[in-house]
Write a protein that holds these residues in place. Structure first.
Motif, PDB file in Angstrom:
ATOM      1  N   ALA A 133      69.700 -18.919 114.934  1.00  0.00           N
ATOM      2  CA  ALA A 133      70.541 -17.975 114.186  1.00  0.00           C
ATOM      3  C   ALA A 133      70.832 -18.513 112.788  1.00  0.00           C
ATOM      4  N   ARG A 134      71.074 -19.817 112.679  1.00  0.00           N
ATOM      5  CA  ARG A 134      71.363 -20.393 111.367  1.00  0.00           C
ATOM      6  C   ARG A 134      70.908 -21.859 111.346  1.00  0.00           C
ATOM      7  N   ALA A 135      70.066 -22.170 110.373  1.00  0.00           N
ATOM      8  CA  ALA A 135      69.500 -23.524 110.289  1.00  0.00           C
ATOM      9  C   ALA A 135      70.506 -24.471 109.632  1.00  0.00           C
ATOM     10  N   PRO A 136      70.341 -25.793 109.856  1.00  0.00           N
ATOM     11  CA  PRO A 136      71.284 -26.771 109.291  1.00  0.00           C
ATOM     12  C   PRO A 136      71.453 -26.631 107.781  1.00  0.00           C
ATOM     13  N   GLU A 137      70.338 -26.377 107.053  1.00  0.00           N
ATOM     14  CA  GLU A 137      70.450 -26.305 105.580  1.00  0.00           C
ATOM     15  C   GLU A 137      71.278 -25.100 105.135  1.00  0.00           C
ATOM     16  N   VAL A 138      71.282 -24.036 105.949  1.00  0.00           N
ATOM     17  CA  VAL A 138      72.094 -22.869 105.594  1.00  0.00           C
ATOM     18  C   VAL A 138      73.577 -23.226 105.734  1.00  0.00           C
ATOM     19  N   PHE A 139      73.911 -23.944 106.820  1.00  0.00           N
ATOM     20  CA  PHE A 139      75.309 -24.387 106.971  1.00  0.00           C
ATOM     21  C   PHE A 139      75.719 -25.274 105.794  1.00  0.00           C
ATOM     22  N   ARG A 140      74.790 -26.157 105.388  1.00  0.00           N
ATOM     23  CA  ARG A 140      75.128 -27.089 104.300  1.00  0.00           C
ATOM     24  C   ARG A 140      75.315 -26.330 102.995  1.00  0.00           C
ATOM     25  N   GLU A 141      74.348 -25.448 102.692  1.00  0.00           N
ATOM     26  CA  GLU A 141      74.349 -24.817 101.373  1.00  0.00           C
ATOM     27  C   GLU A 141      75.363 -23.679 101.265  1.00  0.00           C
ATOM     28  N   LYS A 142      75.463 -22.865 102.317  1.00  0.00           N
ATOM     29  CA  LYS A 142      76.318 -21.661 102.195  1.00  0.00           C
ATOM     30  C   LYS A 142      77.750 -21.894 102.635  1.00  0.00           C
ATOM     31  N   GLN A 143      77.962 -22.909 103.521  1.00  0.00           N
ATOM     32  CA  GLN A 143      79.316 -23.060 104.064  1.00  0.00           C
ATOM     33  C   GLN A 143      79.922 -24.451 103.835  1.00  0.00           C
ATOM     34  N   ALA A 144      79.201 -25.264 103.118  1.00  0.00           N
ATOM     35  CA  ALA A 144      79.674 -26.634 102.866  1.00  0.00           C
ATOM     36  C   ALA A 144      80.052 -27.331 104.182  1.00  0.00           C
ATOM     37  N   ILE A 145      79.207 -27.140 105.183  1.00  0.00           N
ATOM     38  CA  ILE A 145      79.401 -27.867 106.448  1.00  0.00           C
ATOM     39  C   ILE A 145      78.299 -28.932 106.511  1.00  0.00           C
ATOM     40  N   ASP A 146      78.710 -30.172 106.576  1.00  0.00           N
ATOM     41  CA  ASP A 146      77.748 -31.281 106.540  1.00  0.00           C
ATOM     42  C   ASP A 146      77.162 -31.491 107.944  1.00  0.00           C
ATOM     43  N   VAL A 147      76.025 -30.855 108.193  1.00  0.00           N
ATOM     44  CA  VAL A 147      75.401 -30.947 109.521  1.00  0.00           C
ATOM     45  C   VAL A 147      74.359 -32.059 109.498  1.00  0.00           C
ATOM     46  N   ARG A 148      74.478 -32.967 110.439  1.00  0.00           N
ATOM     47  CA  ARG A 148      73.477 -34.049 110.516  1.00  0.00           C
ATOM     48  C   ARG A 148      72.744 -33.948 111.841  1.00  0.00           C
ATOM     49  N   THR A 149      71.509 -33.477 111.771  1.00  0.00           N
ATOM     50  CA  THR A 149      70.706 -33.366 112.991  1.00  0.00           C
ATOM     51  C   THR A 149      70.061 -34.728 113.279  1.00  0.00           C
ATOM     52  N   ALA A 150      69.522 -34.850 114.500  1.00  0.00           N
ATOM     53  CA  ALA A 150      68.964 -36.137 114.955  1.00  0.00           C
ATOM     54  C   ALA A 150      69.998 -37.258 114.820  1.00  0.00           C
ATOM     55  N   HIS A 151      71.257 -36.917 115.021  1.00  0.00           N
ATOM     56  CA  HIS A 151      72.353 -37.891 115.022  1.00  0.00           C
ATOM     57  C   HIS A 151      73.109 -37.755 116.339  1.00  0.00           C
TER      58      HIS A 151
END
Ligand code: FAD
Length: 457
Positions: free
Chosen positions: A64-82
């Protein structure tokens, strides 16, 4: 001062909470840091069986929403593979492994949301970890199944467990042209259904050509020289298998919380209050890893459903964002299908009602999804469970074909509002021949239930 919210788990509950909190508080007020051990965020695990079946072409359609979309559009710092490996609730820190870099780091939090989901149950039998035995919990798992289908061209699949995920995977394998065996320890598929409806599910699966082995335990997995599965040993004999899928259910993945001293309830889910707060200061939990309560039995339960995880995530996010939200409990409303047969349930089954202290009165009807003269009217069977004396609806289960299953939502709404079957039978539901008979099967079921309650005295 900027507060920091750390979220563990980047799917339904975790990302719903993060997004909701962000809507209420900007980055200058609230820093949001999400750790997800997989490569994807906000993915639809529910779509995995249909993707494997070949009904959905691209894996990305399930995101539904990729990590980069969360980062860019919502300023949510998502760290995958963590992966978060431990929590220190006194120091308010989490230890995190960066799975790509192979490094570990520590991060402080003001508020922590645990949204680690559920983990598939693996029968403790020899060989269960062999190559070719798959869970289907994440997109990575689904991709592994698809890769195996492409590379090994399996002809026979064994699905271990006939819960709803097992059933959906049996359908997927059937649609991919495999011979499918389902091995289930219980006497019926989908053990949360009453035996009468469970028997109809079994009958339907048999009609579709799925070989169902009921009351049979898996005893081990046999592998070939290359370590890949070649058979499943059961109490009833050995079934050749080129691939096996686990459909044995899940349990709340609450281990990380338990190790940190966060209380775990009788259902093995993390204990939370109405606002999704755990008893530990600054620690919250939502989704499959959390315990909630059943609105009819009033018992603590953990039910792994996306419907619940999304709602709980939103409630946690409202509270974490400085607003107020309360989660009102669940009914366990669930719906699935196997080929053309639709199955749904809500509330308590007969035995569960008894266990909760009710004296249940049960009634079953067979009806049609459309007016009998309208093309493609399909069969539907509905079983209702009501309380003796008061006639209060306690649960409903149904099986039928196209147009049947979503009728469960009317029962769920009645159940939510603690209606008696007598009230339900008078509800002003819609009617036109292409959609229902003039007495919708829901109303007929309520009428029959009402008569049964009156006869029971
Ligand atoms: C095949 C399948 C079909 C389904 N079909 C339906 C359906 O039709 N309807 C329905 O309502 N529900 C369905 N579900 C259930 C639904 O997908 C789940 O209830 C929902 O995804 C739960 O959301 P969650 O956020 O609580 O947990 P999850 O979706 O499991 O997400 C938890 C996340 O946490 C991550 N994580 C765990 N531990 C750590 C850690 N230590 N560090 C970092 N990250 C971590 C995991 O990688 C995972 O991505 C289905 C599930 C499956 C597997």
């Amino acid at each position: 001062m900027t507060e920091r919210l750390v979220v563990i788990g980047g799917d339904a509950a975790g990302m719903s909470a993060a997004s909701q909190a962000r809507r209420l508080k900007g980055p200058e007020e609230l820093e949001i840091l999400v750790f997800e051990r997989g490569r994807f965020t906000s993915y639809a695990a529910c779509g995995i069986p249909y993707w494997i079946a070949g009904l959905i072409d691209e894996r990305d359609e399930l995101v539904a929403r990729a990590p980069e979309v969360f980062r860019e559009k919502q300023a949510i710092d998502v760290r995958t593979a963590h992966e978060v490996v431990s929590i220190d609730t006194d120091a308010r820190t989490v230890a995190v492994d960066d799975l790509d870099a192979g490094t570990r780091s520590e991060h402080g939090y003001d508020q922590l949301l645990i949204a680690t989901g559920a983990t598939p149950l693996r029968p403790p039998v020899p060989g269960i970890d062999a190559e070719g035995v798959f869970g289907v919990q994440t997109l990575e798992h689904g991709q592994r199944v698809l890769d195996a289908m492409d590379e090994r061209r399996p002809e026979r699949a064994v699905v271990i467990g006939a819960g709803y995920i097992g059933i959906e995977m049996a359908e997927a394998m059937l649609l991919r042209g495999l011979e499918v065996h389902v091995v289930e320890m219980a006497a019926q598929p989908m053990s949360t259904l009453d035996p009468e409806i469970g028997a109809k599910v079994a009958e339907a699966m048999g009609r579709m050509g799925i070989h169902l082995h009921l009351g049979v335990a898996v005893e081990g997995i046999e592998t070939g020289d290359d370590g890949w599965i070649r058979a499943v040993r059961t109490g009833e004999g050995t079934l050749d298998a080129d691939i096996a899928v686990l459909g044995t259910g899940t349990r709340p993945f609450s281990d990380l919380a338990a190790e940190a001293g966060v209380p775990i309830g009788p259902s093995r889910g993390i204990v939370t209050d109405r606002r999704q707060r755990t008893p530990v200061e600054g620690v919250w939990a939502a989704g499959d890893c959390a315990e909630t309560f059943h609105r009819v039995s009033r018992q603590p339960v953990s039910i792994a459903l996306g419907t619940i995880a999304n709602k709980q995530g939103r409630i946690a996010g409202l509270n974490l964002g400085g607003s107020y939200g309360g989660f009102p409990g669940v009914l366990g409303t669930a719906i699935t299908k196997v080929c053309e047969v639709e199955i749904a349930r809500t509330g308590l089954g007969e035995q569960a009602a008894r266990d909760a202290g009710f004296e249940p009165v049960v009634a079953t009807i067979d009806g049609l999804t459309r007016a009998h003269y309208y093309p493609d009217a399909k069969p539907i069977t509905i079983r209702t469970i009501a309380e003796r004396g008061t006639g209060r609806l306690l649960g409903a289960q149904l099986i039928g074909e196209e147009g049947a299953a979503k009728r469960i939502d009317t029962f769920a709404t009645a159940l939510w509002n603690e209606m008696a079957v007598e009230e339900l039978l008078n509800v002003d539901l819609s009617y036109a021949p292409p959609f229902s008979p003039v007495w919708d099967p829901v109303l007929i079921a309520a009428r029959r239930a009402d008569s049964a309650v009156r006869s029971a005295g």
